[in-house]
Design an enzyme around this catalytic site. Sequence first.
Site, PDB file in Angstrom:
ATOM      1  N   LYS A  75      -9.058  38.401   5.254  1.00 27.97           N
ATOM      2  CA  LYS A  75      -8.799  36.959   5.200  1.00 27.97           C
ATOM      3  C   LYS A  75      -9.956  36.290   4.469  1.00 27.97           C
ATOM      4  O   LYS A  75     -11.128  36.647   4.694  1.00 27.97           O
ATOM      5  CB  LYS A  75      -8.679  36.424   6.633  1.00 27.97           C
ATOM      6  CG  LYS A  75      -8.269  34.957   6.740  1.00 27.97           C
ATOM      7  CD  LYS A  75      -8.093  34.564   8.197  1.00 27.97           C
ATOM      8  CE  LYS A  75      -7.626  33.124   8.373  1.00 27.97           C
ATOM      9  NZ  LYS A  75      -7.437  32.764   9.790  1.00 27.97           N
ATOM     10  N   SER A 150      -3.036  30.609  10.957  1.00 25.78           N
ATOM     11  CA  SER A 150      -3.570  30.474   9.617  1.00 25.78           C
ATOM     12  C   SER A 150      -3.716  31.788   8.852  1.00 25.78           C
ATOM     13  O   SER A 150      -3.808  31.762   7.631  1.00 25.78           O
ATOM     14  CB  SER A 150      -4.920  29.772   9.665  1.00 25.78           C
ATOM     15  OG  SER A 150      -5.882  30.577  10.328  1.00 25.78           O
ATOM     16  N   SER A 174      -4.188  32.106  15.371  1.00 25.95           N
ATOM     17  CA  SER A 174      -4.097  32.369  13.929  1.00 25.95           C
ATOM     18  C   SER A 174      -3.970  33.827  13.524  1.00 25.95           C
ATOM     19  O   SER A 174      -3.698  34.109  12.360  1.00 25.95           O
ATOM     20  CB  SER A 174      -5.297  31.765  13.200  1.00 25.95           C
ATOM     21  OG  SER A 174      -5.134  30.375  13.073  1.00 25.95           O
TER      22      SER A 174
END
Lengths: 504, 94
Positions: A75, A150, A174
């Site tokens: 990420k 997210s 997330s």
Amino acid sequence: MARDTAAEPFPFLLREIASGLAQGLFSPKEITAHYRERIDRYDGDLGCFLHVAEVSGDTDTSECAPLHGAPIALKDLLVTSDMPTTCASRILEGYRPPYDATAVKRLREAGACFLGKLNMDEFAMGSSNENSAFHPCRNPWDRDRVPGGSSGGSAAAVAARLVPASLGSDTGGSIRQPASFCGVTGLKPTYGRVSRYGLVAFASSLDQIGPLTIDAADAAFLLEILAGHDPLDSTSASVPVPRFTETLDGEINGTRVGIPKEYFSEGLEEDVRERVEEALRLLEGEGADLVEVSLPHTRYAVPVYYIVAPAEASSNLARFDGVRYGLRKEEETMMESFFSTRGAGFGPEVKRRILLGTYALSSGYYDAYYKTALKVRTLIQRDFLEAFRSVDVIATPTSPTPAFRAGERLDDPIKMYLSDVFTISVNLAGLPAISIPCGFVKRGKALEERKNGDAEEEAMQGGADLPVGLQLIGKPFDEAGILRVADAYQRRTDYHLRVPEAFS
Amino acid sequence: MKVSHSEVRRIANLARLRVEEDEVSRLSEEMSRILEFAETIRELDTEGIEPTTHVIELTDVWREDEPRRGLERARVLENAPHDDGACFVTPRIG
């Protein structure tokens, strides 16, 4: 939908790739080329990556155990010394960090080969990946739908098999919510289990790094590498790290599974509830005891979160001032430059949260909002500790709905925030939790179909199969307990092995 | 809690965030709704409850006070929007 594994040139589970590399069945160069080719073929459409690394696979990672050169993607809020780190924000466009996050360093030392940086909601603020400043990410099961957020890119990339595993971060769901939306396994470790050094901070008392993988055994494999005390993070815990992979024996006879009634109430879509209840019956059939528990302050978790998280964010994001790195809008004075840089560099959701947090912490409102929220946080944590006196793990749906359509919740922040209603309290209490695929539900392909008279029938005919996630919540530092149940479930089901048709 | 337009401007000023005039009314409306939603926590009796800022027990940690190398200056300045080779350069303070 099912994958024909015999036709595959390479294994697809991370630990099998690592073991194949260790045995010399194939080279790091071959496996990297295989995934690189899939990224080139599919990612233009999906939008999982913000940066694809130039990797040859020629590096000496193959010597490094236990990964031996196995590919992983990150990420884009984990800082990397050899790749840009943007947090999907204009304010960090082009930023090249001068160091590695501890989690990145540990993976590197374990022989990981990094394929690139993955898309996300800007600064991890969002539940749909639609807040990325660069481009949206699509759900591989239905490209009109969001992958969740997210860590949307981290989940979608594993679901489409563009990477065997990825790292995400979880502040209010997330990792788990996108894992649920994309049909992959997502683990949020206990707060303090994995060092946050080099994780760009959103809400420091809630953030935690974790793996997104195909199955729970791969999550255990990665957690062994990631976990452990780090002197560079004062909140990383000095507790022993078990050999998580060795505790996975498929045995759940006598395990007490708590079912919190507050998580099976209004807002939970009927067929999602059915899939979760089927999963619970399967566990019961294998000898687990289902025990009803109560978490009475559940309904206050989202309100508490939307005070605490923005408050911490408003403080953390003060560092983006255009002085040392990132975007700068030149002005006559320093002060003017702060306003212009931050005004131009942050997107609408980030601005909204900075303002909310500044408001909740400002003089006159601090006691009414921030301090009250912290007290309710105590009550939420106590609910869990009380429930864990009589059960070993707690099982819930990960999200009340399957993946929703792109654009559907953009105009309604509260509706968007409520997609994390079952995951947020876990962060407030600092507990470990995992989301695993537990079945599919059908939803219509296009908005028009549902507007028509025969909406349901048409929706079923042209519909997409969308994954549903089961969330298992554990006691503090008992990742082994939830991984064990997750692994036992996955030994008896194949939902986690299914790949969306377009990518199989 | 209704967050007025002037309140949005005041908070944005505290946060050093430029907010355009056309964003003010939208932000005022959204912040009011979110705060109204968040206010449900005030129906609870929290008298005597300890606030939780952090979920794990943190203890002070001691280490030897030894000099260590920081990041290389040149590597750090690579990211600077404006520098003179030794320092960050900013607009004038004021």
